[in-house]
Structure formats: C-alpha cells, structure tokens
Design a protein around this motif. Structure first.
Motif, short mmCIF file in Angstrom:
data_model
loop_
_atom_site.label_atom_id
_atom_site.label_comp_id
_atom_site.label_asym_id
_atom_site.label_seq_id
_atom_site.Cartn_x
_atom_site.Cartn_y
_atom_site.Cartn_z
N ALA A 151 -12.73 -7.70 0.81
CA ALA A 151 -12.28 -6.64 1.70
C ALA A 151 -12.73 -6.97 3.10
O ALA A 151 -13.93 -7.11 3.36
CB ALA A 151 -12.85 -5.29 1.26
N VAL A 153 -11.52 1.61 -2.58
CA VAL A 153 -11.13 0.82 -1.43
C VAL A 153 -12.27 0.66 -0.42
O VAL A 153 -12.29 -0.30 0.36
CB VAL A 153 -9.89 1.46 -0.74
CG1 VAL A 153 -10.26 2.72 0.01
CG2 VAL A 153 -9.20 0.46 0.20
N VAL A 162 -2.84 -1.27 -3.03
CA VAL A 162 -3.68 -0.12 -2.73
C VAL A 162 -2.84 1.14 -2.91
O VAL A 162 -1.75 1.24 -2.34
CB VAL A 162 -4.21 -0.17 -1.28
CG1 VAL A 162 -5.11 1.04 -1.01
CG2 VAL A 162 -4.97 -1.47 -1.02
N VAL A 194 -7.95 0.26 -5.09
CA VAL A 194 -7.36 -1.07 -5.09
C VAL A 194 -7.17 -1.50 -6.55
O VAL A 194 -8.10 -1.41 -7.35
CB VAL A 194 -8.26 -2.09 -4.38
CG1 VAL A 194 -7.58 -3.45 -4.31
CG2 VAL A 194 -8.65 -1.61 -3.00
N THR A 234 0.83 -1.20 0.00
CA THR A 234 0.00 0.00 0.00
C THR A 234 0.86 1.26 0.00
O THR A 234 1.85 1.34 0.73
CB THR A 234 -0.92 0.02 1.23
OG1 THR A 234 -1.88 -1.02 1.11
CG2 THR A 234 -1.66 1.34 1.36
N ASP A 278 -6.95 5.92 -2.65
CA ASP A 278 -8.24 5.32 -2.30
C ASP A 278 -8.65 4.22 -3.26
O ASP A 278 -9.82 3.86 -3.34
CB ASP A 278 -9.32 6.40 -2.27
CG ASP A 278 -9.58 7.01 -3.64
OD1 ASP A 278 -8.75 6.81 -4.55
OD2 ASP A 278 -10.61 7.69 -3.81
#
Length: 401
Positions: free
Chosen positions: A305, A346, A329, A334, A50, A332
């Motif tokens: 998720a 996300v 990620v 994915v 991320t 915001d």
C-alpha cells in the motif's frame, strides 16, 4: 471503527485510541452502496479497480453459487452488469444468467484451444467483446452481433476497449495501433500508431487516453483527434495498465501511475512530469489499484500500500504465491487472489509497515488458486485456476456473499 477495536482483544476503548496514535492508522468507513456494476476491466474508465462506497463481504463470505467454466482458468476478469456475468474462459467468452446460472450465450462453444484473452466492456446494453483480432459489438441480452471491426494484430493481454459515456466512442488497441470507433456503427474515426505493442487496458480521463506498451512506452493521446500529446519511456518495460489518480486521490493534482517491469511503480503528473517512483522488487500480472488515497500494488507474493502523494510504503502484507490476481478495493476493504482469497483493511490495521495488527479481514481457500476478483451489487465474483497441465479438475466462477 468498531471492527478494528474487536481485533485488538483485551484492550479497552481508551487504550485502543492510544495505541492507534502511537502506531499509526487509517480510518475509512465501510461502503453502503449495494447497487453497482463492474462494467469494464478496472471497474471504470480510469482503471481504478475501486468502488469507493461499495458494500461487499468484510467477514469470511459464503459461496452463494458456483458454475463450471469448462476450462482450466479464466483469461479475463468477470464483468457484471444487471443480470449477466461475462467471463472469458480462454476457450470461449460466455454470458451467464445470474438468476438461472445457465449459459445465456457464448461466442465459440465448440472451441478447445486457448485462443482468447481479456474481458468485454459493457455500455448501454451492448457488450464490446475482444475476439482475438476482431472487436465485436454484441447485444448484451442475446449475444447477437451488431457490428465487427477487424484489427491487424490480436487484442492481447487484457481487454483494451473502453467506452466513453460522453462521446459515444469505443477505443481499442491491437498490435501497435489505437483506434477510435463510433460505438453505434463501428466506423473508424481515427487511428494512431505506437512504438511497440499495446498491452493492458486503456485508461481515459477528461480529453485524454493513456495507453501502455509492453516495451515500456506510456502515451497520452488526445481522444478527439488521436494526436500523441506526450510519450514517456520506462526502460524496464511496463507491467500494468495505466491508472489515473485524480485530485480526490491526492492532496494536489492528478496524473497516471504504471508498474515498471523492474518492480517499480512510477507516477507522472498530467503533463508527463515524473513526480515519484517506488521500488517494490517484483510484479505479477497487472497488479495496481487506487482507492482511498492509496495505491495498491501486488508485487510477487506481497501486497504493498503506497501513499498516492509521494509513493511512500504505508503497509505491506504477504499474499502467498501469485496468479492473475490484481487487487480491487470495495468500500474500506482490499481483495486479492492467489493461493487464497484474501481481504485486508485498506488502512492496513495498526502498526508500522508489515508489523501490523488487525489488517487482514479474512482469507479463504478454494479448490485451486483464486484468479480474478471483481464485485457488484454487494457480492464478490471470483474465478479459480487449476492450471492447464495439472490433471483433472476445471476452473469455476464463484459468487460470494
């Protein structure tokens, strides 16, 4: 959250807010940072996959450029630092120049056999490259070797190196042992044997390393001494790198999550106590990420998720047939590969579990499956996969913006 309102066609601002309240939604802001790198497998030392404040394409991106990998598939995710992209093609590990798109250097250009797996990790101008049974420290710009360290078994499955920016060490696992090396000289500082063959990337957090074996052993090892502080067994085996969840990811405490071979995700607190387990049925290769208080798990043809606090399923989405494509990620959004490159909010849009509106930002088809996806400097870096036995065609490295 203007992008979500646009997706709810025909509904005014007041109605949108009302529906969001009824159906449930998450709000995360688009990233603004377009000056970041992807220096190691998993993006950082804890394998989060991320870039929480990173900017990347949120609408259907264009291909900025592409280069032929001269193989059928990449066997490691693209590593992007400064003006260089490092890609493991399975036959070679190649450094591409981002400006000229030329091959700046590689380790084995005449090789025709698929003999390499995993990706390098880069720190302070040095690329630490997994070359089967050898870890080589190479100058990032030229590829010249500074030192090598030979292991008894190959560095398998994924890059198993992590460079610590604080203590000047490199940690590498090959076979059933983890080694700590001096980053400057390659001198071995300690070695710790494991019950089983280490697989996937090592995670580091504070004074600990977290190491997983394919057979199902998860270790917490003291990074200074190499001492095992605890070991937990997942009977069905482990099918992902360990990822560390910090207090920024959860309401209380921090710990480590792994995917089990039976389609579960298991979270242990930092002391080794199991706090939650989520049942998702099936897993592909190394399919976990953690971002914005959400664990993203690619389970077969479904992206799940999960709430990082208790493992509850927040939302899920169909992502087609799977390849080597763990989610990432950025900001915001994915991103995950497969038969297409797909991007999701996300927060999952609006709705309940798989019944949602506005969750998918885009999907785009490439020539071949989309293999790995990483990001740097506001762009996406993906590899395609045409399969080893599917006739003509070769895989590509794509840069999308």
């Amino acid at each position: 959250m203007p992008s979500r309102r646009k997706l709810l066609l025909g509904i005014g601002a007041t109605s949108t807010a009302a529906i969001a309240g009824c159906l449930g939604s998450r709000t995360d802001e688009p990233g603004t940072d377009d000056d970041y790198a992807w220096p190691t497998v998993g993006a950082d030392l804890r394998n989060s996959r991320t870039i929480s404040d990173g900017a990347a394409p949120r609408d259907d991106p264009d291909i900025e450029w592409a280069v032929d990998l001269e193989s059928s598939m990449a066997t490691g995710e693209p590593i992007v630092v400064d003006d260089i992209i490092l890609v493991n093609t399975g036959r070679d590990i190649v450094a591409f120049d981002r400006g000229t798109r030329e091959r700046r250097w590689s380790i084995d250009p005449e090789n025709d056999v698929y003999s390499y797996s995993g990706s390098p990790t880069v720190f302070d101008g040095t690329a630490y490259v997994p070359e089967r049974r050898v870890l080589a420290a190479r100058d990032l710009e030229t590829g010249e070797v500074d030192w090598t360290f030979e292991l008894e078994r190959i560095i398998s499955e994924s890059a198993l190196t992590v460079t610590d920016t604080e203590d000047g060490r490199v940690y590498v696992a090959g076979g059933n042992a983890v080694h700590a090396l001096d980053a400057e000289s390659g001198e071995e500082l300690w070695v710790q044997e494991l019950l089983g063959i280490a697989q996937y990337a090592i995670a580091k957090y504070a004074d600990w390393l977290f190491v997983a074996t394919g057979g199902g052993e998860l270790y917490r090892i003291n990074r200074w001494e190499g001492r095992v502080e605890w070991r937990r067994t997942i009977e069905a085996g482990i099918s992902s790198a360990p990822i560390v969840l910090t207090s920024d990811d959860r309401r209380v405490g921090h710990g480590v999550a792994v995917a089990g071979g039976d389609g579960s995700v298991v979270y242990f607190d930092i002391s080794g106590k199991r706090e939650w387990r989520a049942e998702l049925r099936a897993f592909g290769n190394d399919g976990l990420a953690i971002g914005h208080r959400t664990v993203l798990a690619r389970s077969g043809s479904t992206l799940h998720a999960l709430d990082a606090n208790d493992g509850d399923n927040l939302w899920r989405a169909d992502i087609g047939h799977s390849s080597r494509n763990p989610p990432i990620v950025v900001g915001d959004t994915v991103y995950v590969g497969g038969d297409r490159l797909r991007a999701f909010d996300v927060g999952g849009g609006y709705g309940v579990r798989s019944f949602r509106v506005g969750g998918q930002r885009f999907d785009r088809e490439e020539a071949g499956d989309v293999n790995y996806v990483t990001a740097a400097d506001g762009k996406l870096f993906t590899t395609t996969n045409v399969g080893r036995f599917e006739g003509d065609g070769t895989a590509e490295l794509l840069v999308l913006s």
